[in-house]
Design a protein around this motif. Structure first.
Motif, PDB file in Angstrom:
ATOM      1  N   ALA A   1      -2.035  -3.429  -2.765  1.00  0.00           N
ATOM      2  CA  ALA A   1      -0.601  -3.612  -3.003  1.00  0.00           C
ATOM      3  C   ALA A   1       0.209  -2.592  -2.197  1.00  0.00           C
ATOM      4  N   ALA A   2      -0.273  -1.354  -2.139  1.00  0.00           N
ATOM      5  CA  ALA A   2       0.410  -0.329  -1.339  1.00  0.00           C
ATOM      6  C   ALA A   2       0.335  -0.679   0.146  1.00  0.00           C
ATOM      7  N   GLY A   3      -0.823  -1.127   0.610  1.00  0.00           N
ATOM      8  CA  GLY A   3      -0.967  -1.526   2.003  1.00  0.00           C
ATOM      9  C   GLY A   3      -0.061  -2.701   2.355  1.00  0.00           C
ATOM     10  N   ASP A   4       0.045  -3.650   1.442  1.00  0.00           N
ATOM     11  CA  ASP A   4       0.937  -4.790   1.661  1.00  0.00           C
ATOM     12  C   ASP A   4       2.383  -4.323   1.796  1.00  0.00           C
ATOM     13  N   ALA A   5       2.783  -3.373   0.942  1.00  0.00           N
ATOM     14  CA  ALA A   5       4.157  -2.866   0.981  1.00  0.00           C
ATOM     15  C   ALA A   5       4.434  -2.132   2.295  1.00  0.00           C
ATOM     16  N   LEU A   6       3.475  -1.338   2.767  1.00  0.00           N
ATOM     17  CA  LEU A   6       3.661  -0.649   4.051  1.00  0.00           C
ATOM     18  C   LEU A   6       3.759  -1.654   5.200  1.00  0.00           C
TER      19      LEU A   6
ATOM     20  N   THR B   1      -4.526  -1.159   5.510  1.00  0.00           N
ATOM     21  CA  THR B   1      -4.999  -1.263   4.126  1.00  0.00           C
ATOM     22  C   THR B   1      -6.502  -1.029   4.046  1.00  0.00           C
ATOM     23  N   ASP B   2      -7.238  -1.657   4.928  1.00  0.00           N
ATOM     24  CA  ASP B   2      -8.697  -1.485   4.928  1.00  0.00           C
ATOM     25  C   ASP B   2      -9.077  -0.030   5.185  1.00  0.00           C
ATOM     26  N   ARG B   3      -8.331   0.641   6.052  1.00  0.00           N
ATOM     27  CA  ARG B   3      -8.638   2.047   6.312  1.00  0.00           C
ATOM     28  C   ARG B   3      -8.313   2.927   5.106  1.00  0.00           C
ATOM     29  N   MET B   4      -7.242   2.608   4.368  1.00  0.00           N
ATOM     30  CA  MET B   4      -6.943   3.388   3.157  1.00  0.00           C
ATOM     31  C   MET B   4      -8.062   3.213   2.125  1.00  0.00           C
ATOM     32  N   ILE B   5      -8.543   2.008   1.969  1.00  0.00           N
ATOM     33  CA  ILE B   5      -9.648   1.746   1.044  1.00  0.00           C
ATOM     34  C   ILE B   5     -10.901   2.486   1.525  1.00  0.00           C
ATOM     35  N   GLY B   6     -11.132   2.489   2.824  1.00  0.00           N
ATOM     36  CA  GLY B   6     -12.285   3.189   3.396  1.00  0.00           C
ATOM     37  C   GLY B   6     -12.264   4.683   3.118  1.00  0.00           C
ATOM     38  N   VAL B   7     -11.087   5.271   3.112  1.00  0.00           N
ATOM     39  CA  VAL B   7     -10.965   6.702   2.796  1.00  0.00           C
ATOM     40  C   VAL B   7     -11.491   6.977   1.387  1.00  0.00           C
TER      41      VAL B   7
ATOM     42  N   ALA C   1      -1.933   7.168  -1.441  1.00  0.00           N
ATOM     43  CA  ALA C   1      -2.755   6.341  -0.561  1.00  0.00           C
ATOM     44  C   ALA C   1      -2.372   6.596   0.886  1.00  0.00           C
ATOM     45  N   HIS C   2      -3.376   6.838   1.734  1.00  0.00           N
ATOM     46  CA  HIS C   2      -3.120   7.142   3.137  1.00  0.00           C
ATOM     47  C   HIS C   2      -4.419   7.045   3.928  1.00  0.00           C
ATOM     48  N   ALA C   3      -4.265   7.075   5.239  1.00  0.00           N
ATOM     49  CA  ALA C   3      -5.387   7.171   6.170  1.00  0.00           C
ATOM     50  C   ALA C   3      -4.875   7.929   7.389  1.00  0.00           C
TER      51      ALA C   3
ATOM     52  N   VAL D   1       1.199   4.951 -10.699  1.00  0.00           N
ATOM     53  CA  VAL D   1       2.086   4.996  -9.530  1.00  0.00           C
ATOM     54  C   VAL D   1       1.240   5.274  -8.291  1.00  0.00           C
ATOM     55  N   ILE D   2       1.424   4.435  -7.271  1.00  0.00           N
ATOM     56  CA  ILE D   2       0.775   4.663  -5.988  1.00  0.00           C
ATOM     57  C   ILE D   2       1.872   4.880  -4.961  1.00  0.00           C
ATOM     58  N   VAL D   3       1.813   6.008  -4.285  1.00  0.00           N
ATOM     59  CA  VAL D   3       2.699   6.276  -3.164  1.00  0.00           C
ATOM     60  C   VAL D   3       1.842   6.121  -1.918  1.00  0.00           C
ATOM     61  N   GLY D   4       2.253   5.224  -1.048  1.00  0.00           N
ATOM     62  CA  GLY D   4       1.545   5.016   0.207  1.00  0.00           C
ATOM     63  C   GLY D   4       2.261   5.737   1.328  1.00  0.00           C
ATOM     64  N   LEU D   5       1.495   6.279   2.243  1.00  0.00           N
ATOM     65  CA  LEU D   5       2.052   7.048   3.349  1.00  0.00           C
ATOM     66  C   LEU D   5       1.350   6.661   4.641  1.00  0.00           C
ATOM     67  N   SER D   6       2.134   6.406   5.669  1.00  0.00           N
ATOM     68  CA  SER D   6       1.579   6.212   7.007  1.00  0.00           C
ATOM     69  C   SER D   6       2.269   7.196   7.943  1.00  0.00           C
ATOM     70  N   VAL D   7       1.479   7.803   8.814  1.00  0.00           N
ATOM     71  CA  VAL D   7       2.014   8.791   9.752  1.00  0.00           C
ATOM     72  C   VAL D   7       1.460   8.526  11.140  1.00  0.00           C
ATOM     73  N   THR D   8       2.203   8.982  12.137  1.00  0.00           N
ATOM     74  CA  THR D   8       1.772   8.782  13.519  1.00  0.00           C
ATOM     75  C   THR D   8       1.114  10.019  14.101  1.00  0.00           C
ATOM     76  N   SER D   9       1.186  11.149  13.377  1.00  0.00           N
ATOM     77  CA  SER D   9       0.533  12.374  13.858  1.00  0.00           C
ATOM     78  C   SER D   9       0.056  13.203  12.669  1.00  0.00           C
TER      79      SER D   9
END
Length: 168
Positions: free
Chosen positions: A26-31, A42-48, A65-67, A99-107
């Motif tokens: 659900a967090a991956g879908d939102a991102l 999403t698959d990478r967050m689950i892999g972590v 949630a992050h990768a 509560v799940i907070v999803g985070l994606s970063v470029t660095s």
């Protein structure tokens, strides 16, 4: 560096998840819906979690949630998913999660900075239950102290305001 924006597609309230994988999905879908990532993130967050365990459950009731940065990260992004019923991630002290907070970063530097910003927010023990109980995206934004604008929207708006000032 300010926190990433939290546009409407990046907020999902009262999601039903049968387990932690569904909650992370659900967090991956939102991102992905917000344009921050592709669905592959999403698959990478689950892999972590598969690889390192439930260390992402950073406080009672809260998972971050992050990768790592990768080609499936289009821009930095933030999402919030609240669950209709908490789920167990397998953390010895902080389960269950609502509560799940999803985070994606470029660095990697962004990762450290955004996690520090989130830690400051979640130092207040009332924030997690308040987010879990929130019924609107605006409540969640206010609790996190973020806007709903993406960087592009903010730049267009600022440019439009500057043009309007020139015409006045």
């Amino acid at each position: 560096m300010p926190m990433p924006s939290l546009p409407l597609p990046a907020i999902a309230i009262g999601v039903h998840a049968t387990d932690w994988r569904a909650a992370i999905t659900a967090a991956g879908d939102a991102l992905a819906l917000s344009g921050a990532t592709t669905p592959a993130y999403t698959d990478r967050m689950i892999g972590v979690i598969d690889e390192f365990g439930a260390y992402i459950v950073i406080a009672p009731g809260l998972a971050l949630a992050h990768a790592r940065p990768g080609p499936d990260v289009l821009r930095e992004g933030l999402c919030v998913v609240t669950l209709d019923e908490p789920v167990v991630f397998g953390h010895p002290h902080n389960d269950p999660v609502s509560v799940i907070v999803g985070l994606s970063v470029t660095s990697p530097d962004e990762h450290v900075q955004f996690v520090a910003e989130l830690a400051n927010i979640f130092n207040d023990p009332a924030v997690i239950p308040a987010i879990a109980a929130a019924t609107t995206d605006e409540e969640i934004r206010q609790l996190l102290g973020v806007t709903g604008e993406t960087q592009g929207e903010a730049q267009v708006e600022a440019h439009g305001e500057a043009q309007g000032e020139d015409q006045a």
